[in-house]
Motif scaffolding. Structure first.
Motif, mmCIF file in Angstrom:
data_model
loop_
_atom_site.group_PDB
_atom_site.id
_atom_site.type_symbol
_atom_site.label_atom_id
_atom_site.label_comp_id
_atom_site.label_asym_id
_atom_site.label_seq_id
_atom_site.Cartn_x
_atom_site.Cartn_y
_atom_site.Cartn_z
ATOM 1 N N ALA A 37 0.840 -1.204 0.000
ATOM 2 C CA ALA A 37 0.000 0.000 0.000
ATOM 3 C C ALA A 37 0.874 1.254 0.000
ATOM 4 N N PRO A 38 0.530 2.273 -0.796
ATOM 5 C CA PRO A 38 1.337 3.494 -0.862
ATOM 6 C C PRO A 38 1.339 4.261 0.456
ATOM 7 N N ALA A 39 2.257 5.227 0.549
ATOM 8 C CA ALA A 39 2.448 5.967 1.803
ATOM 9 C C ALA A 39 1.206 6.757 2.198
ATOM 10 N N TRP A 40 0.476 7.302 1.209
ATOM 11 C CA TRP A 40 -0.683 8.125 1.568
ATOM 12 C C TRP A 40 -1.787 7.286 2.198
ATOM 13 N N MET A 41 -1.876 6.004 1.815
ATOM 14 C CA MET A 41 -2.852 5.125 2.448
ATOM 15 C C MET A 41 -2.436 4.841 3.893
ATOM 16 N N LYS A 42 -1.149 4.621 4.103
ATOM 17 C CA LYS A 42 -0.662 4.385 5.463
ATOM 18 C C LYS A 42 -0.887 5.623 6.329
ATOM 19 N N LEU A 43 -0.753 6.814 5.729
ATOM 20 C CA LEU A 43 -0.996 8.051 6.463
ATOM 21 C C LEU A 43 -2.454 8.151 6.893
ATOM 22 N N LEU A 44 -3.371 7.851 5.973
ATOM 23 C CA LEU A 44 -4.790 7.871 6.317
ATOM 24 C C LEU A 44 -5.118 6.823 7.374
ATOM 25 N N GLU A 45 -4.412 5.697 7.312
ATOM 26 C CA GLU A 45 -4.612 4.667 8.329
ATOM 27 C C GLU A 45 -4.144 5.158 9.694
ATOM 28 N N SER A 46 -3.021 5.886 9.728
ATOM 29 C CA SER A 46 -2.458 6.357 10.997
ATOM 30 C C SER A 46 -3.366 7.353 11.708
ATOM 31 N N ILE A 47 -4.193 8.079 10.938
ATOM 32 C CA ILE A 47 -5.101 9.052 11.558
ATOM 33 C C ILE A 47 -6.519 8.502 11.684
ATOM 34 N N GLY A 48 -6.675 7.211 11.411
ATOM 35 C CA GLY A 48 -7.941 6.547 11.667
ATOM 36 C C GLY A 48 -8.964 6.585 10.551
ATOM 37 N N LEU A 49 -8.591 7.085 9.361
ATOM 38 C CA LEU A 49 -9.546 7.152 8.260
ATOM 39 C C LEU A 49 -9.638 5.840 7.489
ATOM 40 N N LEU A 50 -8.620 5.014 7.587
ATOM 41 C CA LEU A 50 -8.626 3.699 6.949
ATOM 42 C C LEU A 50 -8.350 2.636 8.001
ATOM 43 N N GLN A 51 -8.963 1.494 7.808
ATOM 44 C CA GLN A 51 -8.763 0.363 8.731
ATOM 45 C C GLN A 51 -8.281 -0.842 7.949
ATOM 46 N N ARG A 52 -7.240 -1.474 8.456
ATOM 47 C CA ARG A 52 -6.656 -2.612 7.744
ATOM 48 C C ARG A 52 -7.655 -3.746 7.599
ATOM 49 N N ASN A 53 -7.675 -4.338 6.417
ATOM 50 C CA ASN A 53 -8.547 -5.469 6.121
ATOM 51 C C ASN A 53 -7.820 -6.751 6.516
ATOM 52 N N LYS A 54 -8.115 -7.238 7.673
ATOM 53 C CA LYS A 54 -7.446 -8.428 8.188
ATOM 54 C C LYS A 54 -8.480 -9.486 8.503
ATOM 55 N N ALA A 55 -8.298 -10.660 7.922
ATOM 56 C CA ALA A 55 -9.267 -11.737 8.110
ATOM 57 C C ALA A 55 -9.293 -12.202 9.563
#
Length: 220
Positions: free
Chosen positions: A5-23
């Motif tokens: 995943a690109p850096a901007w996705m990781k950034l959005l994840e770090s601020i809570g806008l994205l959540q990792r898809n983990k089975a």
């Protein structure tokens, strides 16, 4: 896919806008949470009842075809502007792809024929399954939801933002320029160079309105 995943996705994840898809795993069986709460609790419950009913019917010895279809741009879904925008930009979360109705219907029809005609299909009660819910996993056409780096419930907003930026970038740019010019005029009483030149060029067109405003003593 998460590691790539690109850096901007990781950034959005770090601020809570994205959540990792983990089975999630239970008794050696992996489950993926693909519920989108925006469609409301009634819709979610209706879909769960379908799955439960399919599992019960198969347990009773019936042949049951219950496959997962991909996210599909149906008329009922895209009639909602928010969903239409999210679907329009969702492909940036590889390998997510939103299918058109024709593709989805053709694929699901083919899987139905497969489930009915193939005696080795999971649809037949004579074939053992590790869990009744596995009937929906054997021949699912998930469209990338299971392998997407982030959950489908959190990628909607970034997808919609991308769609709006790509589709309406010219209108957004004009709006920003007009806002900047207005702020400068209010603060300093001047316009940016290009805007000032445009105003002077168009001034003759507005001279009758300026004269009328002067007669009516309307402040400009």
């Amino acid at each position: 896919n998460y590691e790539d995943a690109p850096a901007w996705m990781k950034l959005l994840e770090s601020i809570g806008l994205l959540q990792r898809n983990k089975a999630m795993e239970k008794n050696g069986i992996a489950f993926s949470n693909c519920i989108v709460s925006d469609q409301g609790p009634n819709y979610i419950l209706a879909k769960r009842i379908q799955h439960w009913r399919a599992a019960v019917a198969r347990t009773d010895g019936h042949t049951v075809s219950s496959n997962v279809s991909p996210s599909t741009a149906t008329k009922s879904v895209t009639s909602n502007a928010s969903f239409a925008a999210a679907y329009g930009g969702m492909h940036m979360f590889k390998p997510m792809e939103v299918a058109y109705e024709e593709l989805s219907m053709s694929m699901m029809g083919a899987l139905l024929i497969h489930d009915v005609r193939n005696p080795k299909s999971a649809s037949h009660a004579s074939n053992a399954l590790d869990n009744p819910l596995c009937i929906s996993a054997a021949t699912s056409f998930h469209g990338g939801v299971w392998r997407c780096p982030y959950t489908v419930s959190t990628i909607g907003v970034p997808s919609a933002v991308r769609y709006y930026l790509v589709t309406f970038w010219h209108a957004i740019l004009v709006g920003l320029l007009l806002t900047a010019a207005t702020v400068q005029y209010v603060a300093f009483g001047t316009l940016p160079g290009p805007a000032d030149a445009v105003v002077k060029m168009l001034a003759p067109l507005f001279s009758p309105f300026v004269a009328l405003a002067s007669i009516l003593r309307v402040p400009l």
